[in-house]
Design a protein around this motif. Structure first.
Motif, PDB file in Angstrom:
ATOM      1  N   GLU A 109     -78.681  89.928 116.556  1.00 56.15           N
ATOM      2  CA  GLU A 109     -78.358  90.925 115.540  1.00 56.15           C
ATOM      3  C   GLU A 109     -78.508  90.245 114.188  1.00 56.15           C
ATOM      4  N   ALA A 110     -78.738  91.037 113.133  1.00 52.69           N
ATOM      5  CA  ALA A 110     -79.036  90.437 111.830  1.00 52.69           C
ATOM      6  C   ALA A 110     -78.567  91.338 110.704  1.00 52.69           C
ATOM      7  N   PHE A 111     -78.452  90.714 109.535  1.00 53.83           N
ATOM      8  CA  PHE A 111     -78.183  91.461 108.305  1.00 53.83           C
ATOM      9  C   PHE A 111     -79.066  90.882 107.214  1.00 53.83           C
ATOM     10  N   ASN A 112     -79.795  91.768 106.506  1.00 52.73           N
ATOM     11  CA  ASN A 112     -80.764  91.339 105.496  1.00 52.73           C
ATOM     12  C   ASN A 112     -80.362  91.804 104.105  1.00 52.73           C
ATOM     13  N   VAL A 113     -80.542  90.914 103.133  1.00 54.15           N
ATOM     14  CA  VAL A 113     -80.491  91.278 101.715  1.00 54.15           C
ATOM     15  C   VAL A 113     -81.712  90.643 101.047  1.00 54.15           C
ATOM     16  N   GLY A 114     -82.015  91.095  99.838  1.00 54.36           N
ATOM     17  CA  GLY A 114     -83.173  90.502  99.169  1.00 54.36           C
ATOM     18  C   GLY A 114     -83.318  90.948  97.732  1.00 54.36           C
ATOM     19  N   THR A 115     -84.419  90.522  97.130  1.00 55.97           N
ATOM     20  CA  THR A 115     -84.712  90.936  95.764  1.00 55.97           C
ATOM     21  C   THR A 115     -85.009  92.424  95.728  1.00 55.97           C
ATOM     22  N   GLU A 116     -84.568  93.054  94.681  1.00 57.66           N
ATOM     23  CA  GLU A 116     -84.825  94.477  94.462  1.00 57.66           C
ATOM     24  C   GLU A 116     -85.810  94.627  93.304  1.00 57.66           C
ATOM     25  N   ALA A 117     -86.444  95.777  93.211  1.00 58.60           N
ATOM     26  CA  ALA A 117     -87.340  96.025  92.080  1.00 58.60           C
ATOM     27  C   ALA A 117     -86.592  95.827  90.763  1.00 58.60           C
ATOM     28  N   ALA A 118     -85.319  96.194  90.751  1.00 59.70           N
ATOM     29  CA  ALA A 118     -84.515  96.047  89.534  1.00 59.70           C
ATOM     30  C   ALA A 118     -84.287  94.589  89.163  1.00 59.70           C
ATOM     31  N   SER A 119     -84.547  93.664  90.094  1.00 58.08           N
ATOM     32  CA  SER A 119     -84.428  92.241  89.780  1.00 58.08           C
ATOM     33  C   SER A 119     -85.450  91.813  88.739  1.00 58.08           C
ATOM     34  N   PHE A 120     -86.504  92.627  88.562  1.00 61.00           N
ATOM     35  CA  PHE A 120     -87.580  92.321  87.618  1.00 61.00           C
ATOM     36  C   PHE A 120     -87.691  93.499  86.650  1.00 61.00           C
ATOM     37  N   ALA A 121     -86.688  93.588  85.755  1.00 51.38           N
ATOM     38  CA  ALA A 121     -86.549  94.761  84.906  1.00 51.38           C
ATOM     39  C   ALA A 121     -87.740  94.972  83.976  1.00 51.38           C
ATOM     40  N   ASP A 122     -88.483  93.902  83.661  1.00 53.30           N
ATOM     41  CA  ASP A 122     -89.604  94.019  82.730  1.00 53.30           C
ATOM     42  C   ASP A 122     -90.898  94.462  83.413  1.00 53.30           C
ATOM     43  N   LEU A 123     -90.854  94.650  84.727  1.00 54.94           N
ATOM     44  CA  LEU A 123     -92.042  95.054  85.467  1.00 54.94           C
ATOM     45  C   LEU A 123     -91.820  96.436  86.079  1.00 54.94           C
ATOM     46  N   ASP A 124     -92.893  97.189  86.191  1.00 44.61           N
ATOM     47  CA  ASP A 124     -92.820  98.537  86.766  1.00 44.61           C
ATOM     48  C   ASP A 124     -93.124  98.435  88.257  1.00 44.61           C
ATOM     49  N   LEU A 125     -92.120  98.002  89.032  1.00 45.85           N
ATOM     50  CA  LEU A 125     -92.296  97.783  90.461  1.00 45.85           C
ATOM     51  C   LEU A 125     -91.668  98.919  91.256  1.00 45.85           C
ATOM     52  N   SER A 126     -92.289  99.240  92.377  1.00 42.99           N
ATOM     53  CA  SER A 126     -91.757 100.271  93.260  1.00 42.99           C
ATOM     54  C   SER A 126     -90.676  99.684  94.153  1.00 42.99           C
ATOM     55  N   GLU A 127     -89.562 100.387  94.255  1.00 40.19           N
ATOM     56  CA  GLU A 127     -88.497  99.931  95.149  1.00 40.19           C
ATOM     57  C   GLU A 127     -88.961  99.919  96.602  1.00 40.19           C
ATOM     58  N   ALA A 128     -89.975 100.721  96.915  1.00 41.92           N
ATOM     59  CA  ALA A 128     -90.479 100.772  98.285  1.00 41.92           C
ATOM     60  C   ALA A 128     -91.011  99.424  98.739  1.00 41.92           C
ATOM     61  N   GLY A 129     -91.524  98.634  97.808  1.00 36.93           N
ATOM     62  CA  GLY A 129     -92.050  97.326  98.171  1.00 36.93           C
ATOM     63  C   GLY A 129     -90.999  96.242  98.259  1.00 36.93           C
ATOM     64  N   TYR A 130     -89.797  96.537  97.785  1.00 33.22           N
ATOM     65  CA  TYR A 130     -88.762  95.518  97.727  1.00 33.22           C
ATOM     66  C   TYR A 130     -87.544  95.893  98.579  1.00 33.22           C
ATOM     67  N   GLY A 131     -87.018  97.071  98.386  1.00 34.03           N
ATOM     68  CA  GLY A 131     -85.852  97.489  99.160  1.00 34.03           C
ATOM     69  C   GLY A 131     -84.585  97.409  98.339  1.00 34.03           C
TER      70      GLY A 131
END
Length: 348
Positions: A109-131
């Motif tokens: 069993e596992a639990f995942n966390v990670g970088t979010e699109a909001a972690s890079f506020a100066d870039l227009d990144l999709s949350e779909a690619g980050y989570g």
């Protein structure tokens, strides 16, 4: 296809002191040692990383507290298969699917966390690619996990700079692929049934796979389970030395180096001591690269004698295909060279 090599049947996972790189006293010596390990085994044990013992103690206590909660409470943090965040229950994944292979569902069993699109506020990144992270209502969990995430990420970024130096690209030679990297921390608990239970045929703690990105920084209990596939086709057990982090290369880096370096096939057998199933914990920090970075053999790793072995693909495309397989139940179709180390398409 590159694969971990043994000497007289023995697999050497070298211990490398990162401190002379971090303090500047011998960066070339560290880079040379990393290059040797990357060419021959694809795994190394890193000491001198500077992570405080109290950070690890708080982190393991927090993860133990989460995994000890009621299964129904944990299930509330489960995310859809395409979202690489939140909780995965036992038998919720089959890592071998990421190689296009079929196998019994994995025990972990596992639990995942990670970088979010909001972690890079100066870039227009999709949350779909980050989570988007979900955080369980366990006192102190988020703070302890974020502290470990920061420390493991620091080590992963340092290793990426060492890789650039070792490849003759300079310390910043790979950083254009990583300035908004998809980074994921996976906390893993081998939540096994009773010690005397009969497992399904060929059932393991975690199925055979290669990691997907640039580099993995792994903390693990000193408990048997982790195994590396060697050049003889045998599974070799690996346990970290006291205080060491296991560091291994992922598919993206192997592809960038045109298989000069090894993304090592590995698995976690059902952990046993004296024939009895025992608990085991680990935490893997995956430094996977920018969602829009193109994975294709570097020009310095391609020549007339070493033609390009891989078609170009973005990190985002590569990860999406792998996760659809391991978490979504499909079989990957883009891992032919990796799967060939297990004899090509087969059933485990």
């Amino acid at each position: 296809m590159s694969v971990a090599r043994t000497t007289n049947g023995v697999l050497d996972v070298p211990i490398i002191d990162l401190a002379p790189y971090l303090d500047g006293t011998d960066p070339d010596g560290v880079a040379a040692a990393v290059d040797r390990a990357a060419r021959t085994v694809g795994f190394m044990q890193v000491v001198g990383h500077g992570i405080p013992a109290e950070t690890l103690a708080a982190f393991t206590a927090a993860t133990d507290a989460f995994f000890a909660t009621d299964p129904a409470a944990k299930a509330a943090y489960r995310c859809p298969p395409g979202v690489n965040r939140g909780y995965t229950p036992p038998k919720g994944e089959s890592l071998a699917n990421s190689l296009g292979l079929t196998s019994a569902a994995d025990l972990f069993e596992a639990f995942n966390v990670g970088t979010e699109a909001a972690s890079f506020a100066d870039l227009d990144l999709s949350e779909a690619g980050y989570g988007t992270n979900v955080w369980p209502a366990v006192p102190g969990f988020r703070e302890a996990v974020e502290a470990w995430f920061a420390e493991a990420g620091r080590v992963a970024r340092a290793m990426t700079r060492v890789f650039g130096r070792a490849l003759g690209l300079g310390d910043e030679g790979l950083t254009s692929f990583t300035d908004h990297s998809i980074d994921v921390l996976r906390m893993i608990n081998y939540r096994l049934p009773a010690a005397d239970v009969e497992l399904e045929a060929d059932q393991v703690g975690m199925g055979a796979h290669t990691d997907y990105g640039i580099v993995t920084v792994l903390w693990a209990d000193a408990v048997p389970g982790l195994e590396i596939l060697d050049d003889e086709g045998a599974w070799q057990p690996v346990q970290p030395a006291p205080g060491a982090l296991l560091v291994n290369l992922g598919d993206a880096l192997a592809r960038w180096t045109n298989d000069r370096w090894i993304s090592t096939m590995h698995r976690v057998a059902a952990p046993r001591v004296d024939g009895v199933l025992v608990p085991r914990r680990s935490a893997a920090f995956f430094h996977d690269g920018n969602v829009d970075a193109v994975i294709a053999p570097l020009p310095t790793c391609v020549d007339a004698d070493h033609p390009a072995l891989y078609e170009a693909v973005t990190v985002g495309e590569h990860l999406a295909a792998k996760l659809a397989a391991s978490r979504g139940g499909t079989l990957a179709t883009n891992a032919t060279r990796e799967a060939s180390r297990l004899g090509g398409p087969l059933t485990l």
